[in-house]
Design an enzyme around this catalytic site. Sequence first.
Site, PDB file in Angstrom:
ATOM      1  N   ASN A  91       0.824  -1.213   0.000  1.00  0.00           N
ATOM      2  CA  ASN A  91       0.000   0.000   0.000  1.00  0.00           C
ATOM      3  C   ASN A  91       0.854   1.258   0.000  1.00  0.00           C
ATOM      4  O   ASN A  91       1.916   1.304   0.615  1.00  0.00           O
ATOM      5  CB  ASN A  91      -0.920   0.004   1.223  1.00  0.00           C
ATOM      6  CG  ASN A  91      -1.879  -1.172   1.186  1.00  0.00           C
ATOM      7  OD1 ASN A  91      -2.070  -1.771   0.135  1.00  0.00           O
ATOM      8  ND2 ASN A  91      -2.463  -1.512   2.312  1.00  0.00           N
ATOM      9  N   HIS A 108       5.678  -0.613  -2.842  1.00  0.00           N
ATOM     10  CA  HIS A 108       5.261   0.155  -4.016  1.00  0.00           C
ATOM     11  C   HIS A 108       5.327   1.668  -3.788  1.00  0.00           C
ATOM     12  O   HIS A 108       4.644   2.418  -4.472  1.00  0.00           O
ATOM     13  CB  HIS A 108       3.846  -0.271  -4.441  1.00  0.00           C
ATOM     14  CG  HIS A 108       3.799  -1.683  -4.928  1.00  0.00           C
ATOM     15  ND1 HIS A 108       2.650  -2.432  -4.991  1.00  0.00           N
ATOM     16  CD2 HIS A 108       4.787  -2.507  -5.365  1.00  0.00           C
ATOM     17  CE1 HIS A 108       2.927  -3.647  -5.449  1.00  0.00           C
ATOM     18  NE2 HIS A 108       4.218  -3.716  -5.672  1.00  0.00           N
TER      19      HIS A 108
HETATM   20  N1  APR Z   1     -10.313  -6.990   4.372  1.00  0.00           N
HETATM   21  C1  APR Z   1      -9.348  -7.794   3.825  1.00  0.00           C
HETATM   22  N2  APR Z   1      -9.232  -7.996   2.507  1.00  0.00           N
HETATM   23  C2  APR Z   1     -10.102  -7.378   1.690  1.00  0.00           C
HETATM   24  C3  APR Z   1     -11.111  -6.537   2.169  1.00  0.00           C
HETATM   25  C4  APR Z   1     -11.210  -6.347   3.586  1.00  0.00           C
HETATM   26  N3  APR Z   1     -12.151  -5.579   4.133  1.00  0.00           N
HETATM   27  N4  APR Z   1     -11.826  -6.071   1.107  1.00  0.00           N
HETATM   28  C5  APR Z   1     -11.255  -6.595   0.002  1.00  0.00           C
HETATM   29  N5  APR Z   1     -10.221  -7.395   0.363  1.00  0.00           N
HETATM   30  C6  APR Z   1      -9.308  -8.163  -0.465  1.00  0.00           C
HETATM   31  C7  APR Z   1      -9.852  -8.661  -1.786  1.00  0.00           C
HETATM   32  O1  APR Z   1     -10.542  -9.903  -1.605  1.00  0.00           O
HETATM   33  C8  APR Z   1      -8.570  -8.843  -2.598  1.00  0.00           C
HETATM   34  O2  APR Z   1      -8.019 -10.136  -2.418  1.00  0.00           O
HETATM   35  O3  APR Z   1      -8.238  -7.320  -0.799  1.00  0.00           O
HETATM   36  C9  APR Z   1      -7.617  -7.824  -1.979  1.00  0.00           C
HETATM   37  C10 APR Z   1      -7.320  -6.627  -2.842  1.00  0.00           C
HETATM   38  O4  APR Z   1      -6.598  -7.064  -3.978  1.00  0.00           O
HETATM   39  P1  APR Z   1      -5.995  -6.006  -4.993  1.00  0.00           P
HETATM   40  O5  APR Z   1      -7.023  -4.966  -5.266  1.00  0.00           O
HETATM   41  O6  APR Z   1      -5.419  -6.753  -6.132  1.00  0.00           O
HETATM   42  O7  APR Z   1      -4.855  -5.279  -4.150  1.00  0.00           O
HETATM   43  P2  APR Z   1      -3.353  -5.669  -3.949  1.00  0.00           P
HETATM   44  O8  APR Z   1      -3.171  -7.141  -3.889  1.00  0.00           O
HETATM   45  O9  APR Z   1      -2.852  -4.844  -2.816  1.00  0.00           O
HETATM   46  O10 APR Z   1      -2.730  -5.116  -5.294  1.00  0.00           O
HETATM   47  C11 APR Z   1      -1.353  -5.148  -5.459  1.00  0.00           C
HETATM   48  O11 APR Z   1      -1.459  -3.891  -7.482  1.00  0.00           O
HETATM   49  O12 APR Z   1      -2.463  -2.136  -8.572  1.00  0.00           O
HETATM   50  C12 APR Z   1      -1.329  -2.571  -7.944  1.00  0.00           C
HETATM   51  O13 APR Z   1       0.403  -1.338  -6.983  1.00  0.00           O
HETATM   52  C13 APR Z   1      -0.937  -1.701  -6.799  1.00  0.00           C
HETATM   53  O14 APR Z   1      -0.111  -2.315  -4.629  1.00  0.00           O
HETATM   54  C14 APR Z   1      -1.069  -2.623  -5.611  1.00  0.00           C
HETATM   55  C15 APR Z   1      -0.855  -3.983  -6.222  1.00  0.00           C
END
Ligand code: APR
Length: 237
Positions: A91, A108
């Site tokens: 994040n 990131h």
């Molecule tokens: N609590 C926990 N998890 C949650 C919640 C919640 N309240 N709400 C959603 N999620 C989960 C979803 O099920 C999903 O698995 O959070 C995850 C979010 O996934 P992504 O949107 O892909 O985020 P992330 O894995 O952090 O993305 C990685 O991608 O776009 C780039 O650089 C950006 O750091 C980011 C990276």
Amino acid sequence: MNSKARLVVLTGAGISAESGLKTFRDGDGLWENHAIEDVATPEGWQRDPELVLRFYNERRDQVRRAKPNPAHRALAELEAAGFNVCIVTQNIDDLHERAGSKDVVHLHGEVLKARSNADPRLVYPLTRGDIKLGDLCDKGSQLRPDVVWFGEAVPAYGQACDIVAEADLLLVVGTSLAVMPAAMLLHEAPTDCPCILVDPNASALSPQWVRAIDAPASRGVPPLVEHWCRQRRLEMP
Ligand code: APR
């Protein structure tokens, strides 16, 4: 978990979702109504820097208004209670730090920092205000958000690998593990290192060797922390 054990926490957008910051891959494939390639790639930046700056200025505003939620706070409390905790987050917000966590690596980058477009070592905190076209670094080149875009190197990746390689327990919270190289980090853990995933989608996302807790972060993380703190009280003479 033994209180001397090294807990490495890998967090993604899901841990900040309940603080009001949107995740990336839960909905329509857009990030706050923008195609990722327009706002989170070097090509998008070259094409339309004004749009990219506006986009991150809005994200920064949201982050400043957001507050850490019970999951961020529980992790900080665990560290304050004397557990050996290190957080590796994907994040770009500062909610772990504002909750009180001291040992946080941002894989990131950080939206609350600006950096030189020409020299990535020139980084400036953005305690107030935005980045505008014409805002220059000390070497005279345009400032950009200090975030890692798709297609760019991840400077903190080596450090994150070293941290995960030392883990006695891995806790993964709120990440789809869809983005490389972050997704590869799990495989850097020692082979006997247990891994827990907290995510509403955990069972669907996780490989078999991972303990899946299907819950939002604010409901899944605090009970784990309470459990570890209780265990430690029982360990004490
Ligand atoms: N609590 C926990 N998890 C949650 C919640 C919640 N309240 N709400 C959603 N999620 C989960 C979803 O099920 C999903 O698995 O959070 C995850 C979010 O996934 P992504 O949107 O892909 O985020 P992330 O894995 O952090 O993305 C990685 O991608 O776009 C780039 O650089 C950006 O750091 C980011 C990276």
